[in-house]
Design a protein around this motif. Structure first.
Motif, PDB file in Angstrom:
ATOM      1  N   MET A  84       0.850  -1.181   0.000  1.00  0.00           N
ATOM      2  CA  MET A  84       0.000   0.000   0.000  1.00  0.00           C
ATOM      3  C   MET A  84       0.886   1.232   0.000  1.00  0.00           C
ATOM      4  O   MET A  84       1.942   1.258   0.627  1.00  0.00           O
ATOM      5  N   TYR A  85       0.446   2.275  -0.727  1.00  0.00           N
ATOM      6  CA  TYR A  85       1.210   3.517  -0.732  1.00  0.00           C
ATOM      7  C   TYR A  85       0.281   4.704  -0.968  1.00  0.00           C
ATOM      8  O   TYR A  85      -0.819   4.559  -1.504  1.00  0.00           O
ATOM      9  N   LEU A  86       0.768   5.877  -0.555  1.00  0.00           N
ATOM     10  CA  LEU A  86       0.114   7.141  -0.848  1.00  0.00           C
ATOM     11  C   LEU A  86       0.844   7.797  -2.009  1.00  0.00           C
ATOM     12  O   LEU A  86       2.065   7.987  -1.955  1.00  0.00           O
ATOM     13  N   GLY A  87       0.119   8.155  -3.067  1.00  0.00           N
ATOM     14  CA  GLY A  87       0.668   8.958  -4.145  1.00  0.00           C
ATOM     15  C   GLY A  87       0.201  10.393  -3.930  1.00  0.00           C
ATOM     16  O   GLY A  87      -0.933  10.737  -4.270  1.00  0.00           O
ATOM     17  N   PHE A  88       1.081  11.207  -3.337  1.00  0.00           N
ATOM     18  CA  PHE A  88       0.696  12.557  -2.923  1.00  0.00           C
ATOM     19  C   PHE A  88       1.234  13.559  -3.937  1.00  0.00           C
ATOM     20  O   PHE A  88       2.439  13.737  -4.079  1.00  0.00           O
ATOM     21  N   ASN A  89       0.332  14.196  -4.663  1.00  0.00           N
ATOM     22  CA  ASN A  89       0.685  15.089  -5.770  1.00  0.00           C
ATOM     23  C   ASN A  89       0.765  16.534  -5.295  1.00  0.00           C
ATOM     24  O   ASN A  89      -0.260  17.129  -4.931  1.00  0.00           O
ATOM     25  N   ILE A  90       1.966  17.097  -5.297  1.00  0.00           N
ATOM     26  CA  ILE A  90       2.087  18.538  -5.054  1.00  0.00           C
ATOM     27  C   ILE A  90       2.534  19.165  -6.375  1.00  0.00           C
ATOM     28  O   ILE A  90       3.580  18.822  -6.917  1.00  0.00           O
ATOM     29  N   GLU A  91       1.707  20.080  -6.865  1.00  0.00           N
ATOM     30  CA  GLU A  91       1.814  20.504  -8.255  1.00  0.00           C
ATOM     31  C   GLU A  91       1.804  22.028  -8.377  1.00  0.00           C
ATOM     32  O   GLU A  91       1.283  22.733  -7.506  1.00  0.00           O
ATOM     33  N   HIS A  92       2.370  22.486  -9.485  1.00  0.00           N
ATOM     34  CA  HIS A  92       2.385  23.913  -9.793  1.00  0.00           C
ATOM     35  C   HIS A  92       1.543  24.169 -11.040  1.00  0.00           C
ATOM     36  O   HIS A  92       1.633  23.419 -12.012  1.00  0.00           O
ATOM     37  N   PHE A  93       0.740  25.198 -10.980  1.00  0.00           N
ATOM     38  CA  PHE A  93      -0.091  25.603 -12.113  1.00  0.00           C
ATOM     39  C   PHE A  93       0.219  27.065 -12.418  1.00  0.00           C
ATOM     40  O   PHE A  93       0.056  27.932 -11.552  1.00  0.00           O
ATOM     41  N   ALA A  94       0.675  27.325 -13.624  1.00  0.00           N
ATOM     42  CA  ALA A  94       1.068  28.681 -13.983  1.00  0.00           C
ATOM     43  C   ALA A  94      -0.120  29.630 -13.878  1.00  0.00           C
ATOM     44  O   ALA A  94      -1.247  29.274 -14.232  1.00  0.00           O
TER      45      ALA A  94
END
Length: 268
Positions: A1-11
């Protein structure tokens, strides 16, 4: 089991992004500010929850974050979390790039994470899971060991490329807050129930064969306080199962290393 944690930039003032309300002509302040809440507030709330439950995370990062909010990336690296390549910005798709530009993007992200973390990222998830026909080949050529793009199995799969093998580690398309909460308008309570239902069913089925369960999260969605409360309700039983030794709560990179070390023939 894992967490896919998305920290993202949006212009600001251009490009793509998930939307809370109807899109407006750029600059679309409503939707941009809602997404930016994730980097300013929501991600920190999620980090505190992961600390509380002692959960590792596979953190999918846009390298624009090194210019935009480097302290946030530092905080996850300090926890010992895995940093996974996720493009430069989620304002643009990868799949439409000419091959040389795509190759340059993969190399840039690899080298930028290397300079910060001290090691190259093993894994990749394309922004918007957008691929060209050459993407798996280019990933292997750039030294990536696995991709999260291919969401078509509950077990890791070895892919052939022109540069050798590339692992496809299962990444959730349904157990994912963007398509469920934003796309299908699911309430946070229902999303939490969905996580728990997935866990109980997969735990029962894993008696017969090993399975991978991922949970894909975005801080501008689950970092909203009322949703975080339900995420805590969903993750606490998983942490308890980990403490009882019933599951392996890990990262995609650790799963990749495990399957890569199995004897030939165990995984086709």
């Amino acid at each position: 089991m894992y967490l896919g944690f998305n920290i993202e930039h949006f212009a600001f003032g251009e490009g793509l992004g998930a939307e809370l309300g109807p899109a407006s002509p750029h600059p679309d302040v409503l939707n941009y500010a809602w997404r930016e809440y994730g980097n300013r507030v929501g991600a920190w709330r999620c980090l505190e929850l992961f600390d509380e439950l002692r959960l590792p995370a596979g953190v999918l990062i846009n390298t624009a974050l090194y210019e935009h909010c480097p302290d946030l990336v530092d905080a996850f690296l300090a926890r010992g979390d895995e940093l996974i390549g996720h493009g430069y910005s989620n304002a643009h798709r990868q799949g439409g790039l000419p091959e040389e530009e795509e190759r340059a993007l993969l190399a840039h992200c690899r080298d930028r994470i290397l300079r910060h973390a001290g090691s190259e990222p093993a894994g990749w998830l394309s922004p918007w899971i957008s691929e060209s026909r050459a993407t798996p080949d280019l990933l292997a050529e750039a030294g990536y060991r696995y991709t999260l793009n291919w969401c078509h199995d509950d077990q890791p799969m070895r892919m052939r490329t022109r540069a050798g093998d590339l692992w496809a580690i299962p990444y959730p398309q349904e157990l994912n807050d963007i398509p469920m909460i934003m796309g299908r308008k699911m309430d946070a309570r229902d999303f939490a129930d969905m996580i728990l239902d997935q866990f109980e069913e997969m735990r029962a089925q894993a008696v017969r064969q090993p399975l991978v369960m991922g949970i894909a999260l975005h801080p501008y969605i689950v970092g909203q306080p009322y949703r975080l409360r339900h995420l805590r309700r969903a993750l606490a039983p998983l942490a308890a199962a980990r403490d009882r030794g019933e599951i392996w709560f890990t990262t995609p990179g650790q799963i990749c290393r495990h399957v890569d070390g199995l004897p030939p023939g165990v995984i086709a």
